[in-house]
Design a protein around this motif. Structure first.
Motif, PDB file in Angstrom:
ATOM      1  N   LEU A  44       0.840  -1.197   0.000  1.00 16.90           N
ATOM      2  CA  LEU A  44       0.000   0.000   0.000  1.00 16.90           C
ATOM      3  C   LEU A  44       0.876   1.248   0.000  1.00 16.90           C
ATOM      4  O   LEU A  44       2.046   1.209   0.399  1.00 16.90           O
ATOM      5  CB  LEU A  44      -0.910   0.013   1.228  1.00 16.90           C
ATOM      6  N   SER A  45       0.299   2.356  -0.417  1.00 15.78           N
ATOM      7  CA  SER A  45       1.045   3.608  -0.466  1.00 15.78           C
ATOM      8  C   SER A  45       1.326   4.120   0.950  1.00 15.78           C
ATOM      9  O   SER A  45       0.679   3.722   1.924  1.00 15.78           O
ATOM     10  CB  SER A  45       0.256   4.660  -1.246  1.00 15.78           C
ATOM     11  N   ARG A  46       2.280   5.043   1.046  1.00 16.79           N
ATOM     12  CA  ARG A  46       2.652   5.612   2.348  1.00 16.79           C
ATOM     13  C   ARG A  46       1.587   6.546   2.906  1.00 16.79           C
ATOM     14  O   ARG A  46       1.687   6.986   4.063  1.00 16.79           O
ATOM     15  CB  ARG A  46       3.972   6.382   2.219  1.00 16.79           C
ATOM     16  N   ASP A  47       0.588   6.869   2.110  1.00 16.63           N
ATOM     17  CA  ASP A  47      -0.462   7.774   2.586  1.00 16.63           C
ATOM     18  C   ASP A  47      -1.138   7.234   3.842  1.00 16.63           C
ATOM     19  O   ASP A  47      -1.667   8.009   4.654  1.00 16.63           O
ATOM     20  CB  ASP A  47      -1.515   7.987   1.495  1.00 16.63           C
ATOM     21  N   VAL A  48      -1.123   5.919   4.000  1.00 19.71           N
ATOM     22  CA  VAL A  48      -1.736   5.313   5.184  1.00 19.71           C
ATOM     23  C   VAL A  48      -1.103   5.866   6.456  1.00 19.71           C
ATOM     24  O   VAL A  48      -1.787   6.119   7.462  1.00 19.71           O
ATOM     25  CB  VAL A  48      -1.570   3.777   5.136  1.00 19.71           C
ATOM     26  N   GLU A  49       0.214   6.075   6.429  1.00 22.30           N
ATOM     27  CA  GLU A  49       0.944   6.473   7.629  1.00 22.30           C
ATOM     28  C   GLU A  49       0.581   7.873   8.104  1.00 22.30           C
ATOM     29  O   GLU A  49       0.809   8.221   9.271  1.00 22.30           O
ATOM     30  CB  GLU A  49       2.456   6.406   7.359  1.00 22.30           C
ATOM     31  N   SER A  50       0.024   8.690   7.228  1.00 24.81           N
ATOM     32  CA  SER A  50      -0.283  10.078   7.586  1.00 24.81           C
ATOM     33  C   SER A  50      -1.646  10.238   8.252  1.00 24.81           C
ATOM     34  O   SER A  50      -1.998  11.335   8.689  1.00 24.81           O
ATOM     35  CB  SER A  50      -0.216  10.964   6.334  1.00 24.81           C
ATOM     36  N   ARG A  51      -2.419   9.153   8.341  1.00 24.37           N
ATOM     37  CA  ARG A  51      -3.756   9.235   8.918  1.00 24.37           C
ATOM     38  C   ARG A  51      -3.758   8.748  10.361  1.00 24.37           C
ATOM     39  O   ARG A  51      -2.934   7.906  10.752  1.00 24.37           O
ATOM     40  CB  ARG A  51      -4.744   8.388   8.108  1.00 24.37           C
ATOM     41  N   ALA A  52      -4.714   9.260  11.132  1.00 23.69           N
ATOM     42  CA  ALA A  52      -4.859   8.782  12.510  1.00 23.69           C
ATOM     43  C   ALA A  52      -5.327   7.328  12.512  1.00 23.69           C
ATOM     44  O   ALA A  52      -4.789   6.481  13.237  1.00 23.69           O
ATOM     45  CB  ALA A  52      -5.843   9.670  13.268  1.00 23.69           C
ATOM     46  N   ASP A  53      -6.338   7.036  11.692  1.00 27.66           N
ATOM     47  CA  ASP A  53      -6.810   5.658  11.541  1.00 27.66           C
ATOM     48  C   ASP A  53      -6.079   5.043  10.350  1.00 27.66           C
ATOM     49  O   ASP A  53      -6.305   5.424   9.203  1.00 27.66           O
ATOM     50  CB  ASP A  53      -8.320   5.634  11.301  1.00 27.66           C
ATOM     51  N   LYS A  54      -5.202   4.130  10.628  1.00 27.17           N
ATOM     52  CA  LYS A  54      -4.337   3.587   9.586  1.00 27.17           C
ATOM     53  C   LYS A  54      -4.901   2.326   8.931  1.00 27.17           C
ATOM     54  O   LYS A  54      -4.183   1.614   8.231  1.00 27.17           O
ATOM     55  CB  LYS A  54      -2.952   3.319  10.166  1.00 27.17           C
ATOM     56  N   ARG A  55      -6.163   2.071   9.154  1.00 27.98           N
ATOM     57  CA  ARG A  55      -6.789   0.954   8.450  1.00 27.98           C
ATOM     58  C   ARG A  55      -6.873   1.284   6.958  1.00 27.98           C
ATOM     59  O   ARG A  55      -7.289   2.379   6.586  1.00 27.98           O
ATOM     60  CB  ARG A  55      -8.176   0.665   9.016  1.00 27.98           C
ATOM     61  N   PRO A  56      -6.496   0.345   6.098  1.00 27.53           N
ATOM     62  CA  PRO A  56      -6.394   0.636   4.659  1.00 27.53           C
ATOM     63  C   PRO A  56      -7.745   0.910   4.008  1.00 27.53           C
ATOM     64  O   PRO A  56      -8.783   0.390   4.433  1.00 27.53           O
ATOM     65  CB  PRO A  56      -5.765  -0.641   4.084  1.00 27.53           C
ATOM     66  N   GLN A  57      -7.691   1.722   2.965  1.00 24.51           N
ATOM     67  CA  GLN A  57      -8.849   2.013   2.128  1.00 24.51           C
ATOM     68  C   GLN A  57      -8.478   1.709   0.677  1.00 24.51           C
ATOM     69  O   GLN A  57      -7.299   1.604   0.326  1.00 24.51           O
ATOM     70  CB  GLN A  57      -9.265   3.479   2.272  1.00 24.51           C
ATOM     71  N   LEU A  58      -9.482   1.596  -0.175  1.00 23.94           N
ATOM     72  CA  LEU A  58      -9.221   1.239  -1.568  1.00 23.94           C
ATOM     73  C   LEU A  58      -8.313   2.246  -2.267  1.00 23.94           C
ATOM     74  O   LEU A  58      -7.498   1.875  -3.117  1.00 23.94           O
ATOM     75  CB  LEU A  58     -10.548   1.106  -2.333  1.00 23.94           C
ATOM     76  N   HIS A  59      -8.423   3.516  -1.906  1.00 24.06           N
ATOM     77  CA  HIS A  59      -7.597   4.519  -2.582  1.00 24.06           C
ATOM     78  C   HIS A  59      -6.129   4.441  -2.157  1.00 24.06           C
ATOM     79  O   HIS A  59      -5.281   5.159  -2.697  1.00 24.06           O
ATOM     80  CB  HIS A  59      -8.149   5.930  -2.348  1.00 24.06           C
TER      81      HIS A  59
END
Length: 461
Positions: free
Chosen positions: A376-391
């Protein structure tokens, strides 16, 4: 009698080999004429042999005659001697089949319409043989011409694709059926599931996941994605082991790990000895359980190709060759991000899109489900909830659009040391074509590479 001009539309010539070793292409004149005579006498027999085409006949004139009868049958639901002669005359092929007298002779020498399906099966079998010879000849010619233009794996893949393109199933259709047949088949399948408690598709061995997906469907593509360190490879290997233990063959393409690393992970999961023990050499009293696990793993129908950075065409070629000698029920690719594109240079996004298309075409080309892993992209790390999304899927929107199911793996303890969800993982099905979405909460011990249902783990403890 009908003339014997070779009908060679599906072949490049009527013989095989050099001039000193001439060999006729496979055929049966008796079966072709027996079939034609039978369907002239009884047009209703055409329904039993309609899967044939004119190109399936070795003799060109026999193909013309069959095509005339089939065309008349479709238009008028029947034919006779007069209408056949008239049609052949108007289409310019009456002389090609030997004239009206040849049809009279054929009718006179055919005592009964019995045997049309059997004759058709013989004609079709020889047609398949000629097509195989023709496609192999084309591959041979390509091999002679190929010096530096293409790699060997592409050459082999193209040859296998030519053979795979031959339709060998035309004569297996039972024709139209009443809807009641489909209803009864569905109810029988539902009853079997009810009685056995097992899903219809290939079982992953994780019951909560199977309950959501219905198992891995035949010729379906499944994408398993997550951030590095989540345990994607461990989960995929757990599924591979579970599937193999049920008797289905599994082919694993490991583009990162070596075969012995995969073996260590599988054995660790099976015997419960931490994975790092296999690398440190401090085995101690664990030798017996490790040896036992190794013996059990070695007996499973698992195959591993640990060649790094393979192209998708190579993966397809290797898979097709493996399926010729083994019953492969599942193909796993770990992971798609380091599979090589077919062409170098060019637009990176287009290359990624082309690679996604090629990978997602594999299930239908191979005839079995394919499970591919993705980062998955690193964008996950920038969110408070790091559960993956389709985007969060990397490189191409094709994965989200065309995958039959997208599965995300998330472990809260990876990010939160004080979590209450230790040794637990969420397997989240965010897309499931034709089915429901949901989350399967499972036991996850990354130290031993073990994933299983929570109930199973509690029972084991």
């Amino acid at each position: 009698m009908l003339t014997s001009q070779g009908f060679t539309d599906t072949t490049t010539s009527g013989v095989v080999g050099q001039a000193s070793d001439l060999q006729l292409m496979p055929h049966s004149i008796e079966a072709e004429q027996g079939l034609l005579g039978a369907v002239i006498i009884d047009p209703a027999q055409m329904l039993e042999v309609s899967y044939l085409t004119a190109k399936d006949f070795y003799l060109r004139n026999n193909g013309y005659l069959y095509d005339a009868m089939w065309t008349l049958f479709r238009k008028h639901n029947g034919y006779d001697y007069v209408t056949i002669v008239e049609y052949l005359n108007s289409s310019g092929h009456l002389d090609d089949v030997g004239g009206a007298g040849a049809l009279s002779d054929l009718i006179a020498t055919t005592p009964t319409s019995y045997g049309a399906p059997e004759y058709a099966a013989i004609v079709y079998r020889h047609s398949i043989s000629r097509q195989v010879i023709d496609q192999c000849r084309k591959s041979t010619q390509e091999a002679y011409k190929n010096v530096t233009s293409r790699s060997g794996d592409v050459l082999v893949s193209d040859a296998l694709q030519r053979l795979a393109g031959i339709d060998t199933t035309k004569n297996v259709s039972n024709g139209p059926q009443p809807i009641s047949t489909g209803v009864n088949q569905l109810l029988d399948r539902m009853e079997a599931i009810e009685q056995t408690g097992q899903v219809a598709g290939l079982q992953t061995g994780i019951r909560k996941l199977d309950a959501i997906l219905g198992g891995f469907g035949e010729q379906k593509f499944y994408l398993l994605a997550g951030r590095p360190g989540m345990g994607k490879s461990a989960l995929a290997l757990q599924i591979a082991c579970n599937v193999a233990q049920k008797g289905s063959g599994v082919l694993i393409f490991s583009l990162e790990m070596t075969a012995d690393e995969i073996s260590a992970r599988l054995m660790s999961s099976l015997c419960g000895v931490p994975y790092d023990t296999f690398n440190k050499g401090n085995v101690g009293d664990n030798w017996k359980v490790i040896l036992n696990a190794g013996a059990r793993i070695a007996e499973l129908p698992l195959e591993i190709d640990a060649t790094p950075a393979l192209k998708i065409s190579t993966i397809r070629s290797i898979s097709q060759k493996a399926m010729l000698s083994n019953q492969i029920g599942l193909v796993i690719i770990d992971h798609v991000g380091i599979a090589k594109p077919e062409r170098s240079g060019g637009n990176p996004y287009q290359n990624a899109s082309d690679k996604a298309d090629a990978i997602m075409a594999l299930p239908k080309q191979l005839g079995c489900p394919v499970l591919a892993l993705s980062q998955l992209s690193r964008d996950v790390e920038s969110r408070a909830d790091k559960r993956p999304q389709l985007h969060d899927l990397r490189d191409s929107g094709k994965w989200e659009e065309n995958a039959d199911a997208v599965i995300f793996l998330y472990r809260d303890e990876f990010y939160n040391d004080d979590t209450d969800l230790r040794n637990m993982a969420e397997i989240s099905i965010r897309k499931n074509r034709g089915g429901k979405r949901g989350i399967a909460s499972v036991y996850a011990n990354v130290a031993t590479n073990r994933f299983c249902d929570l109930v199973t783990e509690r029972t084991a403890l």
